[in-house]
Design an enzyme around this catalytic site. Structure first.
Site, mmCIF file in Angstrom:
data_model
loop_
_atom_site.group_PDB
_atom_site.id
_atom_site.type_symbol
_atom_site.label_atom_id
_atom_site.label_comp_id
_atom_site.label_asym_id
_atom_site.label_seq_id
_atom_site.Cartn_x
_atom_site.Cartn_y
_atom_site.Cartn_z
ATOM 1 N N PRO A 216 0.833 -1.201 0.000
ATOM 2 C CA PRO A 216 0.000 0.000 0.000
ATOM 3 C C PRO A 216 0.872 1.257 0.000
ATOM 4 O O PRO A 216 1.914 1.299 0.664
ATOM 5 C CB PRO A 216 -0.808 -0.115 1.301
ATOM 6 N N LEU A 217 0.430 2.261 -0.764
ATOM 7 C CA LEU A 217 1.215 3.473 -0.930
ATOM 8 C C LEU A 217 1.484 4.183 0.399
ATOM 9 O O LEU A 217 2.567 4.718 0.624
ATOM 10 C CB LEU A 217 0.494 4.421 -1.901
ATOM 11 N N CYS A 218 0.496 4.131 1.312
ATOM 12 C CA CYS A 218 0.687 4.857 2.570
ATOM 13 C C CYS A 218 1.790 4.213 3.407
ATOM 14 O O CYS A 218 2.534 4.899 4.101
ATOM 15 C CB CYS A 218 -0.628 4.951 3.346
ATOM 16 N N THR A 219 1.920 2.884 3.317
ATOM 17 C CA THR A 219 3.008 2.218 4.036
ATOM 18 C C THR A 219 4.347 2.658 3.462
ATOM 19 O O THR A 219 5.275 3.008 4.196
ATOM 20 C CB THR A 219 2.876 0.684 3.906
ATOM 21 N N ASN A 222 4.777 6.467 4.404
ATOM 22 C CA ASN A 222 4.775 6.934 5.802
ATOM 23 C C ASN A 222 5.336 5.971 6.831
ATOM 24 O O ASN A 222 5.982 6.400 7.780
ATOM 25 C CB ASN A 222 3.352 7.311 6.215
#
Lengths: 452, 536
Positions: A216-219, A222
């Site tokens: 996932p992009l947020c992982t 961030n």
């Protein structure tokens, strides 16, 4: 001189060289296919008539070419768009260091034609999509050793599109070109026999392919935890931001300079977060989505496919029914099962495809369904329809200018776009050579409260 | 624009060439392979197909023993012969074309019959990592097998006839540290947390964290807290049953935050915790298989000549009985889980540190044993690898092919009989392959080599004799005998290519000591696409 004359007078299929397979073809046995009639003509057919297309000249393709040539096949065609790389040489045994950069198909064919006298293999150094129906129609059997699922699906779609149906909607058997398909990954592999229109095709069993692993992009952005997250960050975000080689240069996983740059940046990021074990090998693996491969698995899977091609061409034996999995990681294990044909398969069912969708849905909902629904799993479908006898493009992502013009349609309700219950949409995608016609079935939204 | 110039050195040519396999067995596996020396007896199509998939990945050396002259039939089925090979020695010719595949591999050809070598120079075989043989006669199979058993060199006996094929691995004892199991036990010790872990887990208070932090708690913390809460009303027991695990799931559900309408907020980490309940709550225990290994006589009665594997087993046993408190050393691997970087990295380093500490204790014990026995030292890297994989150690104790052939031990006979009664068609194939060997030794040709019909009765006699030896009634039908005569000893290339791939992989497993090899007999029927494994 005398010896040479004798050789010329003996037809090729009677030569002593072929003594081994002639025993299988010229003798009957208790386990033969019911239609099998032993005769020397079978080898004559295999050698001088039976045309086999080998798709891919990589790990499986090299093996297939060798196997089939030694099983008597002479009229072999090989198609592959790739060129030879150093990392191929641990298994693609028809290539040497001197061949790096040359066409795989041409090199492989040249080698085998030279090694096995009489073999007349022909190379096609191009994408499978460049060859047309007329080309594919000439073959008795197609055998496929690809690493790409999209290419497999395209080829499957092509062979299904060659099927012809009689007036009573029954299948014209003579239009069936069997597809034998092999695949490997590390110590695992599979081989299968597909009779298009008759048994399960690639699209019937899409769920057998494992879903691709994504982060996932947020992982990535961030909360990185794994070295892979750091590499993905550099690949997806940092490259575009920094454009180390100027903004026209795309990240090339085969360019050692690029890989080294990503490796170093990923290491920096990892250090910042206290993450360890970013290595060059891992970086390259993530960038290129490398699948481990060894000679042995490819040899076993290709040989299984070659045996099935031989059975199809000679009828000397019943084919496997119809899907074999192999795992050599713990002992050697195989399992053969009957993969079932899906009655409503988008590709091979010869029925009108129907998509159920809520009447107030947007075009985006149709697009998502085409990408995510197990019946379709398309990559970037282009959707058109016919309004008042004219073609109207609803959405197309593959051509930039059209994408920009049609992007707003995604948010519109399908009824605003002139679609209605029973309307047909025409869908084009890289996974299929032909446009798929899908009939929309609009349903009222079921109110959950109404059920109680 | 000036190109950036990354400082990291490019990979070596060799690393690039072997990249796709290094991802399977690592640099240390590759090093072991490059130290390997494989001997092939008889360069049939099957023989060269085996060597092909061992030469390509870069084995150290190969030696081909073959006194046969290349016939036209050989050229028709063997890719490593060409038209100019006719009439020349088969071993030398195939070696020439095999070595083209990989210049890094050394090769030798020996043109003497195996029988002669075995009689005049039996030490010849001592230097090999493995001996692989195809197309050998009944008598020499037994003599060679016995000799290789005595000198402790692994042996793979291979056959390919018509659609049938088989291989049999004879290896006295084979210990595997890196088995690469498909599903590794996670082994997080949540039931018996080590002090640093317990302390860290206690710092969390799930209820007081704000929503953002709440969504970043690693699932192992959630699970631990749920169990603690459950234990308050369950006498500090550990949840074992399905019902108890469901109660844990309910507690986790309660932890999940609700929005103003009382609807649970989706939090990935809590979803992961729910999914982990069934696997991660398995209590820490010493697997029976490993216990047996650590307490078997090879591990308890060490001598100066004990293999490093047994010395490490012995040290591991000492560890378990003392510091380890009945537990295997911690693996030190934390699966990925939704969490902030900080939490994850902290937890991960805790697991790593503890694992290093425990492995060091084992290493010290290894050093003590080595000093006592005055045997060769074992590196710390080796011991660490051993500890990391101690949950999945695997030992194969093999059996002698010569015993199998004499049907000497009653256990072999009754083992075969049991499968024949089932009836298992793959065991029927085994009998036919053996019977065809007997036929060949008696009639100096393969059954059906000239005339299939004429040999049926003769082959049937061979089958009957074998069946009598194992006290089995004759086969009700002759169809398999008929089929074997139809094959007439023909070697079919694609059948040999399938077996060649499998056998090459087994040889690589044995040389690299990674992945479990077949124990010990594999039968393949290409006609029905069926395979089976038997343990003689």
């Amino acid at each position: 001189m005398e010896m040479a004359e004798v050789e010329i007078q003996t037809p090729d299929y009677m030569q002593r060289r072929w003594h081994n397979i002639r025993k299988l073809l010229e003798r009957s046995g208790p386990f033969c296919h019911p239609d099998f009639e032993p005769s020397s003509e079978i080898l004559d057919f295999i050698m001088n008539n039976c045309k086999v297309l080998i798709v891919g000249a990589g790990g499986l393709g090299c093996e297939l070419l060798k196997d089939l040539a030694l099983m008597g096949f002479k009229k072999l065609h090989v198609v592959d768009m790739d060129t030879i790389e150093l990392s191929n040489l641990n298994r693609q045994f028809l290539f040497r260091k001197n061949d790096i950069g040359l066409s795989k198909a041409k090199c492989a064919v040249e080698f085998v034609n030279k090694r096995i006298p009489g073999c007349e293999a022909v190379a096609h150094h191009c994408p499978i999509q460049d060859l047309d129906e007329g080309f594919y129609r000439q073959f008795h059997v197609v055998v496929c050793g690809l690493d790409s699922i999209v290419a497999r699906r395209w080829l499957n779609g092509m062979l299904v599109s060659l099927l012809q149906y009689n007036d009573d909607r029954s299948l014209d058997q003579s239009s069936v070109i069997p597809l034998v398909d092999g695949g490997t990954e590390g110590f695992k592999g599979n081989a299968r026999v597909i009779l298009p229109g008759m048994s399960a095709c690639i699209e019937c069993t899409l769920d057998l392919y494992p879903p691709q692993k994504t982060f996932p992009l947020c992982t990535i952005a961030n909360t990185p935890r794994l070295p892979e997250h750091c590499i993905e960050y550099v690949k997806v975000l940092q490259w575009e931001k920094e454009n180390p080689w100027g903004n026209t240069t795309l990240l090339d996983g085969d360019d050692p300079q690029h890989v080294a740059w990503v490796y170093e940046k990923a290491q920096e990021r990892a250090t910042k977060y206290g993450i360890t074990s970013v290595t060059y090998r891992l970086t390259q693996g993530v960038l290129k989505n490398i699948i481990p491969a060894v000679a042995s698995t490819n040899a076993a899977i290709a040989a299984t496919c070659a045996t099935e091609v031989f059975k199809l061409a000679s009828s000397c034996c019943v084919n496997m029914n119809n899907y074999m999995v192999l795992n050599m990681a713990d002992g050697v294990y195989t399992y053969t099962f009957n993969a079932e044909k899906r009655p409503n398969c988008v590709t091979c069912s010869n029925t009108t495809k129907v998509m159920e969708i809520e009447h107030d849905a947007t075009l985006q909902a149709i697009y998502d369904k085409l990408c995510e629904d197990n019946a379709f799993l398309m990559k970037s479908p282009g959707i058109t329809t016919v309004v008042n006898g004219r073609n109207k493009t609803l959405y197309m992502a593959s051509i930039k200018s059209i994408e920009e013009k049609t992007r707003d349609n995604l948010k519109k309700k399908i009824t605003e776009l002139g679609l209605y219950n029973g309307a047909e949409i025409l869908v084009a995608d890289v996974t299929t050579p032909n446009t798929v016609t899908i009939k929309l079935k609009l349903s009222e939204k079921i109110d959950v409260d109404m059920l109680y | 624009m000036a190109s950036p110039s990354p400082k990291s050195p490019e990979q070596s040519e060799k690393n690039k060439q072997y990249d796709r396999q290094l991802r399977l067995w690592g640099d240390h596996g590759q090093a072991a392979l490059e130290n390997g020396h494989i001997c092939l007896i008889n360069a049939t199509a099957l023989g060269t197909e085996i060597l092909k998939s061992i030469v390509l990945p870069g084995v150290g050396a190969i030696t081909i023993v073959d006194h046969n002259i290349v016939a036209e039939e050989d050229i028709g089925s063997n890719f490593f012969l060409d038209c100019s090979s006719k009439g020349l020695n088969r071993g030398t010719e195939t070696l020439r074309l095999l070595l083209e595949l990989n210049p890094a591999v050394q090769g030798h050809a020996v043109q003497e019959p195996t029988e002669q070598i075995l009689q005049e120079n039996p030490d010849f075989f001592k230097s090999f990592s493995i001996v692989v043989a195809t197309s050998l006669g009944e008598k020499i199979i037994q003599d060679l097998a016995q000799h290789l058993w005595d000198i402790n060199v692994p042996f793979i006996l291979c056959r390919s006839v018509g659609f049938l094929g088989s291989f049999r691995i004879q290896i006295k004892e084979h210990a595997i540290i890196e088995t690469h199991p498909e599903n590794e036990q996670i082994g997080l010790r949540l039931d018996v947390p080590f002090p640093a872990l317990a302390q860290y887990l206690d710092t969390f208070d799930i209820d007081t964290l704000d929503l953002k932090d709440h969504g970043q708690i690693p699932w192992i913390v959630i699970l631990y807290k749920a169990v603690q809460k459950w234990q308050l009303s369950n006498q500090n027991r550990w949840p074992m049953s399905r019902k108890e695990k469901n109660e844990i799931k309910e507690i986790i559900q309660e932890f999940i935050r609700k929005d103003e309408n009382g609807i649970p907020i989706e939090e990935e980490n809590f979803e992961e915790a729910l999914r982990a309940v069934n696997t991660a709550l398995v209590p820490t225990f010493l697997p029976v298989k490993i216990q047996e290994l650590l307490y078997c006589s090879s591990a308890t009665n060490l001598t100066k000549d004990s293999l490093p594997f047994w010395i490490m087993c012995s040290a591991l046993r000492n560890f378990i009985e003392a510091e380890g408190k009945s537990k295997l050393p911690l693996r030190g691997v934390l699966p990925d889980m939704t969490s902030s970087t900080e939490h994850y990295v902290k937890l991960q380093s805790m697991y790593r540190t503890q694992a290093v500490m425990e492995a060091e204790i084992v290493y010290r014990k290894v050093q003590e044993i080595v000093a006592q026995l005055h045997c060769e030292s074992i590196s710390e890297t080796e011991v660490k690898l051993f500890c990391r994989h101690s949950h999945d150690l695997h030992l194969i104790k093999g059996s002698n092919i010569a015993m199998e052939y004499q049907l000497g031990s009653n256990s072999v006979a009754s083992y075969i009989a049991r499968y024949l009664e089932e009836p298992d068609v793959m065991m029927v194939h085994y009998i036919l392959l053996r019977a065809a060997e007997i036929f060949r030794s008696e009639h100096c040709r393969a059954p059906g080599e000239w005339e299939p019909e004429a040999d049926i009765a003769k082959l049937k006699t061979c089958v009957s004799r074998l069946l009598t030896d194992i006290s089995c009634s004759p086969f009700p039908k002759d169809d398999h005998i008929h089929e074997m005569c139809r094959y007439g000893g023909a070697e079919i290339h694609s059948v040999s290519a399938f077996l060649g791939g499998c056998i090459a992989q087994e040889a690589i497993k044995i040389v690299t000591k990674q992945y479990n090899p077949v124990n010990n007999t594999f039968i393949y029927d290409g006609a029905s696409t069926n395979t089976a494994t038997f343990t003689f």
